[in-house]
Design a protein around this motif. Structure first.
Motif, PDB file in Angstrom:
ATOM      1  N   CYS A 163       0.831  -1.200   0.000  1.00 35.16           N
ATOM      2  CA  CYS A 163       0.000   0.000   0.000  1.00 35.16           C
ATOM      3  C   CYS A 163       0.863   1.247   0.000  1.00 35.16           C
ATOM      4  O   CYS A 163       1.783   1.370   0.812  1.00 35.16           O
ATOM      5  CB  CYS A 163      -0.907  -0.004   1.231  1.00 35.16           C
ATOM      6  SG  CYS A 163      -1.817   1.539   1.529  1.00 35.16           S
ATOM      7  N   GLY A 184       0.244   4.325   1.315  1.00 30.14           N
ATOM      8  CA  GLY A 184      -0.795   4.753   2.233  1.00 30.14           C
ATOM      9  C   GLY A 184      -0.928   6.255   2.378  1.00 30.14           C
ATOM     10  O   GLY A 184       0.061   6.968   2.540  1.00 30.14           O
ATOM     11  N   CYS A 233      -5.370   3.884  -0.132  1.00 31.25           N
ATOM     12  CA  CYS A 233      -4.076   3.579  -0.741  1.00 31.25           C
ATOM     13  C   CYS A 233      -4.042   4.090  -2.177  1.00 31.25           C
ATOM     14  O   CYS A 233      -5.007   3.962  -2.920  1.00 31.25           O
ATOM     15  CB  CYS A 233      -3.806   2.079  -0.725  1.00 31.25           C
ATOM     16  SG  CYS A 233      -3.745   1.355   0.917  1.00 31.25           S
TER      17      CYS A 233
END
Length: 583
Positions: free
Chosen positions: A279, A281, A301
């Motif tokens: 991910c 993020g 994400c």
């Protein structure tokens, strides 16, 4: 290069979809998820209700919010770090009953000492603010990203956590108008340079102390980043652009357990939060999404499936984003997730999720099915248009005080060069406002005032009642410019603002769920910290009462499961609910 062919282009509401066989297109921070295919015609929401009267105007300059956000070069941005921008926090740092504003700022690669700083503005009342950054001891310069504020030590004053590319900082509120950097003594310092992005306080184990989750975007090393245009991952629509996130190492998420006495312990690995999840993020929001009494974490994400960490109630989490239906678009594609809003938009008592994405994609509106799964209702809810915009901040906000939450989206492209691409998208973009007409939405952006229609290159945003008049203002961080402060001068109805205080629960009552009853209608809201894009809203809960001058009752489920009922009364005021004072 991330391509998909054929793609499907949504033309407009009610028009059939055109399959464009053999047409490939790359979009996003180069390598971001491919354009989204909306399954079926985009539905226009029809209503016989009278239109709401909304008139948002930007009054930031009159209010004194004038500091420029600095995030790298104004033009010719060579690195992705210069494009992501930063968040905003609305919170009352001095306990005077007025919400203050913290605007995160970045810096430049060639900044001289002292470099640009983030800014803390004290609310003086009547929508006037004073810059108290230096007075408060918040003069650190650096690549600021996100922010969340909460009373982590339960002393009655809210503290501040700011994420950075470099080293994130925990500022403890000294209760005298100043803050002190306690990052190291609190156990939150890092020996390594990290690109932390989002943050959210939540009491994940219900011990009465607020824990902290932090997301990571990219492992960024300027010396190892290719030049714009040097590969297919560094070009967009034929233009040489900054590289990333695809092709760059992904960041990590961290969970810190509040041990008490001002200390945190890193439990990222044993909790499961720190396991590599693929991910890039951005925003993280804590919310009890399955009504089991324990907060879960949802992470937007970029270019990868978004994540849902389900709280297993034993100190560990299970990532179930794909299984729950909140990781991908409705046709199973990765997206460029940016901002998140979690609230009950269709008044069924369950929290739903809205997420912003890259241009040539729609936002997500994940409806909570009540069984641990979600359905993306972007098409059926009337939110599938305006795919030319690139969304960052996002808010469920009741602008007409009818009890239903509208949806506001804050936009701006990542590439200043987009204006040279001769396409529909532009670098500076207007905001969007969708009127909630009963779980469906109607686009009223064009009639909502210059605060919505004026284009900016915007990023983080936070909503809150800055003048305690019952209407929510929206503060927006604009890249390379002063902030915006949107005030709604349109018609409003009756309202209630609810502040919660925990006793055995955490002092800020983060995670508390409040149900307001007005006659036969019920509306549910939850106390949260992180939200929008790397930002935090006013921690008080705003309820529209419509034409009703009175509300019937308030019911609270405190973190830990204790339930209380508070009597009804007159609207158009601020009500404080203290744990243990109800029935």
């Amino acid at each position: 290069m991330f391509k998909r062919s054929p793609i499907t282009q949504v033309i407009l509401a009610g028009v059939t979809l055109l399959g464009l066989a053999g047409f490939s297109l790359v979009h996003g921070f180069q390598g971001m998820a491919a354009p989204r295919r909306v399954s079926g015609p985009v539905k226009q929401v029809e209503t016989t209700l009278p239109p709401i009267v909304v008139d948002f105007r930007d009054i930031a300059e009159q209010a004194g919010l004038t500091a420029e956000n600095v995030t790298g070069a104004a033009l010719g941005k060579k690195y992705i770090l210069e494009s992501t921008g930063a968040g905003v926090a609305i919170f009352d740092f001095d306990n005077d009953g007025l919400m203050d504003v913290y605007l995160v700022s970045g810096t430049t690669f060639d900044a001289k000492d002292p470099g640009p700083t983030s800014h803390l503005y004290r609310n003086l009342g009547k929508l006037k603010f004073e810059d108290v950054t230096a007075k408060a001891g918040l003069t650190r310069s650096g690549w600021g990203q996100g922010v969340c504020a909460a009373d982590y030590d339960n002393d009655g004053f809210r503290d501040l956590f700011a994420t950075y590319y470099g080293h994130s900082v925990l500022y403890r509120n000294q209760r005298d108008g100043t803050f002190r950097d306690v990052t190291q003594e609190a156990g939150l310092s890092s020996a390594n340079v990290r690109w932390d992005s989002g943050c959210s306080f939540a009491d994940y184990d219900l011990d009465g102390k607020l824990d902290l989750m932090v997301t990571g975007y990219i492992e960024f090393d300027k010396s190892k980043i290719p030049e714009p245009g040097s590969s297919d991952k560094c070009r967009w629509k034929g233009l040489p652009v900054m590289c990333g996130p695809r092709g760059l190492p992904q960041g990590r998420s961290y969970l810190f357990h509040n041990s008490g006495n001002g200390k945190f312990a890193d439990v990222s690995e044993k909790s499961g939060i720190g396991k590599p999840a693929g991910c890039y993020g951005f925003t993280v929001v804590a919310s009890d999404l399955d009504a089991d009494g324990y907060p879960d974490f949802y992470v937007a994400c970029d270019s990868t499936p978004s994540l849902l960490y389900h709280n297993l109630k034993n100190g560990t989490f299970e990532e179930i984003g794909i299984a729950a239906g909140v990781a991908l678009s409705e046709d199973g594609q990765e997206q460029a997730g940016m901002g998140v809003a979690i609230a009950d938009y269709n008044d069924d008592g369950r929290p739903d999720i809205a997420k912003t994405n890259f241009s040539e994609d729609a936002i997500n509106v994940y409806r909570n099915n009540g069984d641990g799964t979600f359905t993306d209702d972007v098409n059926s809810s009337g939110l599938g248009s305006h795919t030319q915009n690139l969304g960052w901040g996002i808010h469920f906000i009741d602008v007409d005080h009818d009890g239903r939450k509208e949806l506001m989206v804050i936009n701006g492209h990542v590439y200043p060069d987009v204006d040279n691409a001769k396409i529909e998208a532009h670098y500076k973009q207007p905001r969007l406002l969708y009127w909630n007409v009963g779980g469906k939405f109607r686009d009223v952006s064009a009639e909502s005032g210059p605060g919505v229609s004026t284009p900016w290159a915007s990023r983080g945003s936070a909503a809150g009642d800055l003048d305690n008049d019952g209407s929510l203002e929206v503060v927006i961080n604009n890249l390379g410019a002063r902030p915006s402060l949107l005030k709604n001068f349109g018609r409003k109805q009756n309202w209630l603002l609810v502040e919660c205080e925990g006793v055995t629960a955490n002092r800020d009552a983060v995670g508390a769920k409040v149900t307001l009853t007005v006659g036969t209608k019920k509306y549910v809201s939850e106390v949260q910290t992180g939200s929008s894009f790397l930002s935090q809203n006013d921690p008080r809960l705003h309820f529209g009462l419509g034409p009703a001058m009175q509300f019937t009752k308030l019911e609270v489920v405190w973190p830990g499961g204790k339930r209380e009922t508070f009597p009804g009364g007159a609207g158009n005021r601020i009500v404080k609910l203290r744990q243990g004072a109800g029935q």
